[in-house]
Motif scaffolding. Structure first.
Motif, short mmCIF file in Angstrom:
data_model
loop_
_atom_site.label_atom_id
_atom_site.label_comp_id
_atom_site.label_asym_id
_atom_site.label_seq_id
_atom_site.Cartn_x
_atom_site.Cartn_y
_atom_site.Cartn_z
N GLY B 227 -45.57 18.82 -11.16
CA GLY B 227 -46.17 19.88 -12.18
C GLY B 227 -46.82 21.15 -11.34
N ALA B 228 -46.04 21.85 -10.71
CA ALA B 228 -46.40 22.78 -9.75
C ALA B 228 -46.21 24.36 -10.15
CB ALA B 228 -45.88 22.71 -8.39
N LEU B 229 -47.08 25.16 -10.06
CA LEU B 229 -47.10 26.61 -10.50
C LEU B 229 -47.03 27.28 -9.39
CD1 LEU B 229 -49.58 26.62 -13.51
CD2 LEU B 229 -46.84 26.41 -13.50
N GLY B 230 -46.55 28.65 -9.30
CA GLY B 230 -46.49 29.51 -8.27
C GLY B 230 -46.25 29.09 -6.87
N LEU B 231 -47.21 29.16 -5.86
CA LEU B 231 -46.82 28.81 -4.62
C LEU B 231 -46.90 27.14 -4.07
CD1 LEU B 231 -46.35 30.46 -2.30
CD2 LEU B 231 -48.82 30.49 -1.72
N ASP B 232 -47.53 26.55 -5.19
CA ASP B 232 -47.63 25.09 -4.80
C ASP B 232 -46.49 24.27 -4.48
OD1 ASP B 232 -50.24 25.63 -5.94
OD2 ASP B 232 -50.10 24.02 -7.79
N GLY B 233 -45.48 24.55 -4.88
CA GLY B 233 -44.11 24.03 -4.71
C GLY B 233 -43.72 24.34 -3.16
N VAL B 234 -44.05 25.46 -2.91
CA VAL B 234 -43.79 25.94 -1.35
C VAL B 234 -44.74 25.24 -0.47
CG1 VAL B 234 -43.61 27.80 0.11
CG2 VAL B 234 -42.66 28.24 -2.44
N LEU B 235 -46.02 25.09 -0.79
CA LEU B 235 -46.76 24.63 0.01
C LEU B 235 -46.55 22.97 -0.02
CD1 LEU B 235 -49.99 26.31 -0.98
CD2 LEU B 235 -48.71 26.53 1.09
N LEU B 236 -46.06 22.33 -1.00
CA LEU B 236 -45.70 20.83 -0.90
C LEU B 236 -44.46 20.94 -0.19
CD1 LEU B 236 -46.34 18.11 -2.15
CD2 LEU B 236 -44.99 18.39 -4.07
N LEU B 237 -43.71 21.72 -0.22
CA LEU B 237 -42.36 21.42 0.65
C LEU B 237 -42.62 21.62 2.28
CD1 LEU B 237 -39.71 23.13 -1.63
CD2 LEU B 237 -39.55 20.93 -0.97
N ASP B 238 -43.36 22.72 2.21
CA ASP B 238 -43.95 23.07 3.71
C ASP B 238 -44.44 21.81 4.18
OD1 ASP B 238 -43.28 25.23 4.82
OD2 ASP B 238 -45.06 26.47 4.28
N ALA B 239 -45.46 20.99 3.64
CA ALA B 239 -45.97 19.87 4.16
C ALA B 239 -45.01 18.80 4.18
CB ALA B 239 -47.00 19.31 3.09
N MET B 240 -44.14 18.50 3.24
CA MET B 240 -43.01 17.45 3.31
C MET B 240 -42.26 17.81 4.83
SD MET B 240 -41.81 17.23 -0.29
CE MET B 240 -42.70 16.38 -1.67
N LYS B 241 -41.96 18.89 4.99
CA LYS B 241 -41.05 19.22 6.20
C LYS B 241 -41.78 19.09 7.49
CE LYS B 241 -39.37 23.29 8.54
NZ LYS B 241 -39.47 24.75 8.61
N LYS B 242 -43.02 19.25 7.54
CA LYS B 242 -44.00 18.78 8.50
C LYS B 242 -43.80 17.25 8.80
CE LYS B 242 -46.56 22.93 8.38
NZ LYS B 242 -47.61 23.67 7.70
N ILE B 243 -43.59 16.55 7.67
CA ILE B 243 -43.64 15.07 8.32
C ILE B 243 -42.17 14.49 8.08
CG2 ILE B 243 -45.87 14.56 7.57
CD1 ILE B 243 -45.01 13.58 4.79
N ASP B 244 -41.07 15.44 8.13
CA ASP B 244 -39.84 15.35 8.03
C ASP B 244 -39.20 14.48 7.15
OD1 ASP B 244 -37.58 15.70 9.64
OD2 ASP B 244 -37.20 13.83 10.78
N TYR B 245 -39.79 14.96 5.64
CA TYR B 245 -39.41 14.29 4.69
C TYR B 245 -38.67 15.10 3.54
CZ TYR B 245 -39.85 11.87 0.23
OH TYR B 245 -39.65 11.38 -1.16
N GLN B 246 -37.37 14.72 3.12
CA GLN B 246 -36.87 15.43 2.06
C GLN B 246 -36.75 14.63 0.63
OE1 GLN B 246 -35.71 18.68 2.38
NE2 GLN B 246 -34.81 18.79 0.10
N PRO B 247 -37.15 14.98 -0.25
CA PRO B 247 -37.22 14.10 -1.50
C PRO B 247 -35.63 14.22 -1.85
CG PRO B 247 -38.36 16.00 -2.02
CD PRO B 247 -38.25 16.32 -0.65
N PRO B 248 -35.16 12.86 -2.41
CA PRO B 248 -33.59 12.73 -2.71
C PRO B 248 -33.48 14.09 -3.79
CG PRO B 248 -34.70 10.67 -3.00
CD PRO B 248 -35.83 11.74 -2.47
N MET B 249 -34.36 14.04 -4.97
CA MET B 249 -34.17 14.99 -6.18
C MET B 249 -35.57 15.43 -6.12
SD MET B 249 -31.60 14.02 -9.02
CE MET B 249 -31.47 12.43 -8.61
N HIS B 250 -35.72 16.75 -6.56
CA HIS B 250 -37.31 17.36 -6.93
C HIS B 250 -37.31 18.43 -7.79
CE1 HIS B 250 -36.41 20.21 -2.88
NE2 HIS B 250 -35.39 19.37 -3.34
N PHE B 251 -38.43 18.46 -8.67
CA PHE B 251 -38.29 19.50 -9.73
C PHE B 251 -39.86 20.09 -9.60
CE2 PHE B 251 -40.27 20.06 -13.55
CZ PHE B 251 -39.54 21.11 -14.36
N TYR B 252 -39.95 21.28 -9.95
CA TYR B 252 -41.03 21.93 -9.93
C TYR B 252 -41.20 23.03 -11.27
CZ TYR B 252 -40.48 20.60 -5.16
OH TYR B 252 -40.07 19.81 -4.09
#
Lengths: 282, 400
Positions: B227-252
């Motif tokens: 349930g992400a607005l604006g930049l939240d999705g980018v920040l969450l994806l950034d944080a996931m990238k830093k721990i080498d994680y890619q969700p199988p499917m993801h919605f924002y």
């Protein structure tokens, strides 16, 4: 029960964000504690530094190298700001109001140049990370931690062990007496104010490396960085870093074991505790 | 003889006054979040509306009068929006009001519009159940119960993946509209038999997503509903990238479209939309004209993304609705316009809108269905993948 990897990664993430809090708070604590200037424009300067890093980075310059241009320019801006505040003998409380005005003006300038939309620095640093055991260590955050520790320790050592630092501390303690001993209070204040602004340039570069930028985000950092500065002790260069890491780790672990929505309460609960337990420091 | 002269002079004066009135522009007032946290969205909407007004004036304006847009910056502040709408109604004395951007500011403007009996057409009101005013009309294309319609749409879409998800992690901002949709997603997921492995709420404006990303990774969901607005999705994806994680499917829910496009780790991200720059959406001359006009103006305004998408389209469509109402009612009277809209349908660039409400829903909102679609970031482009009839040619939802 959260896994050890989750707790470890969350704590590490807290250390990194805490280092950024510390870096943002370094210039603020020095100007507040030693110059008696509560410089809100510091936050806008950090963002201006971040946007300039973004711009120069987009033109092909290495983000670290951009500091060679931005930091000296900010040093001059900081010195000029101090000249202005000193010329009109603005007291500590009024510096809060005056620099708030500067912050709004700088925000408008940023928005005028780069628009209100989000900007993101694409750099090769962003793709580098290492795996240490179960934990991932990204390079931009590691750089931020290294710079925050390096600068805080350097300033602490300079203030403690060099004649210049001792003169600065004497000026902060009692400027007229220091002047009576031959300390050039005006020059030292200019130097310190310039340095605080240069630290904002460093914090801005780190911010650009690890965050997406928008002008309105200036305000998002004020609360927690003020808490970090106050908990760390005004004028203490190591204080914001230590307080930042404590708050960052506390927030990270709170988010790992409870609802993330509780995390912001941590910094302000710690601030209230610090105010109650160490009122003499404020 | 003297009488004839006087009558002729009076007639001439009346004609002159009438002509002067006809030459005066129709003044339409609104605010937009041109600065502040919603500034990026507000500036996109400003460009889209300018494109529309230029086109409208080139076609003669409204009722033969040019249109003048009185725009003020509400700085993303609902309190300021309320003050500015008061000004528009009382000092600027505009002929008509249009809505601002964002739920809270729209709610503020709605109160003012109600006080002065003005119609309010808006396009980004995320919590319709809060709308009590019977002369407010949403041109967002959304239903009166988005917390039910949108999660169902999204779960319908992911059910078409080669390996439909069995577990879901729901991570949401506490920002009211996105939050209520995420709570709706919990209910919908439960009804569909998906196992919720994680539910997290964070404050709007959260800076550090490191721990949240670590928890999502730890929960190992098949699908992340953010349930992400604006930049939240980018920040969450950034944080996931830093721990080498890619969700199988993801919605924002409503991500900032520009930054998301440039993020490699946003590959295959899903989001809601009403319009994207590909067939069948682009299959009419007005859409082509809009896209061309928006691209030119967006480039001049230095917007990071010059593509037409949800934000620009809903702004454009809201003015299409206004034009249709004025033309249909042949009036600028607020009550006449509201009456016309309640009984009519309007074809906009993003689809057909109507406002036949039901007693159980908020006024002028259709319940249970809307025109929203699910888009996916594929090869650096947002493509509609669901429902099938609106999907880009050959596009299918990519999943594990």
């Amino acid at each position: 029960m959260p896994s050890y990897a989750l707790l470890g990664q969350s704590a590490l993430s807290g250390v990194f964000i805490g280092a950024l809090y510390g870096l943002l708070g370094l210039g603020l604590t020095l100007s507040w504690g030693m110059l008696r200037q509560i410089n809100l424009a510091h936050f806008a300067l950090v963002f201006l530094g971040a946007y300039l890093t973004y711009q120069l980075g987009a033109a092909g310059m290495d983000p670290l190298v951009t500091l060679a241009l931005i930091a000296p320019a900010f040093f001059l801006f900081g010195a000029a700001l101090h000249l202005l505040l000193a010329r009109f003998k603005v007291n500590a409380l009024n510096t809060l109001l005056v620099t708030f005005g500067f912050m709004v003006m700088l925000e408008s300038l940023i928005q005028w140049i780069w628009s209100a939309d989000f900007r993101r620095l694409e750099s090769h640093y962003g793709d580098v990370k290492w795996k240490v055991g179960e934990l991932f260590v990204p390079l931009p955050e590691l750089l931020t931690l290294a710079l925050a520790c390096g600068l805080a320790l350097a300033v602490w050592a300079a203030l403690r062990f060099t004649d210049l630092g001792k003169a600065m501390r004497a000026t902060a303690e009692d400027a007229p007496i220091a002047a009576a001993f031959g300390v050039n209070e005006k020059l030292l204040s200019l130097l310190l104010s310039g340095l605080c602004a240069a630290f904002a340039a460093v914090a801005g570069m780190c911010l650009a490396l690890s965050h997406t930028l928008a002008p309105s985000q200036i305000y998002a950092w004020i609360g927690v960085v003020f808490a970090v500065v106050m908990i760390g002790g005004l004028g203490n260069p190591l204080g914001p870093l230590v307080a930042g890491v404590v708050i960052g780790v506390s927030e990270g672990l709170t988010m790992a074991v409870t609802a993330p929505v509780w995390a912001p309460l941590v910094s302000f609960s710690l601030l209230i505790a610090a105010l109650l337990l160490r009122p003499e420091k404020f | 003889m003297r009488f004839i002269w006087r009558a002729a002079a009076l007639a001439a004066m009346t004609a002159l006054l009438w002509s002067a009135h006809a030459q005066q522009p129709v003044r339409i007032g609104s605010t937009l979040a041109l600065t502040g946290p919603l500034g990026s969205a507000g500036n996109i909407q400003k460009v889209a509306i300018e494109v529309y007004i230029d086109d409208l004036n080139s076609r003669g304006g409204l009722l033969g009068r040019k249109v003048e847009w009185v725009l003020k910056d509400d700085q993303s502040r609902p309190d300021l929006a309320r003050t500015l709408y008061e000004q528009l109604a009382t000092v600027d004395k505009v002929d008509l009001l249009m809505g601002p951007y964002g739920t809270a500011s729209i709610l503020s403007a709605m109160g003012v519009a109600q006080r002065y009996g003005k119609i309010l057409i808006h396009n980004s009101f995320g919590t319709p159940r809060l709308a009590k005013y019977d002369m407010q009309f949403s041109a967002s294309g959304g239903a009166g119960d988005p917390e039910n319609v949108w999660p169902n749409l999204v779960f319908d879409a992911v059910a078409t993946a080669p390996k439909p998800p069995k577990t879901v992690a729901i991570v949401t901002t506490k920002f009211p509209s996105a939050h209520s949709i995420a709570l709706g997603a919990r209910e919908v997921a439960k009804k569909r038999g998906l196992t919720e492995v994680l539910f997290l709420e964070y404050e709007f404006g959260n800076r550090d997503f490191g721990a949240i990303a670590a928890r999502v990774k730890d929960a190992k969901p098949d699908f992340v509903f953010a349930g992400a607005l604006g930049l939240d999705g980018v920040l969450l994806l950034d944080a996931m990238k830093k721990i080498d994680y890619q969700p199988p499917m993801h919605f924002y829910t409503f991500p900032a479209p520009g930054p998301m496009l440039k993020l490699p780790e946003a590959k295959n991200a899903l989001a809601l939309t009403t319009f994207e720059e590909h067939p069948p959406h682009t299959g009419n001359p007005q859409a082509t004209q809009f896209i061309q006009g928006f691209r030119e103006r967006a480039a001049k305004a230095s917007l990071p993304s010059t593509s037409v998408d949800l934000l620009s389209t809903i702004a454009y469509a809201s003015w299409q609705v206004l034009e249709a109402a004025v033309s249909g009612a042949r009036s600028l009277d607020d009550k006449a316009l509201a009456q016309w809209l309640r009984q009519s349908q309007v074809d906009t660039v993003m689809g057909r809108l109507s406002w036949q409400g039901t007693p159980e829903g908020p006024p002028n909102f259709v319940m249970g269905k809307d025109i929203y679609k699910v888009k996916q970031l594929q090869d650096g482009k947002w493509l509609v993948v669901w429902p099938k009839e609106f999907a880009a040619p050959g596009a299918k939802l990519i999943g594990p």
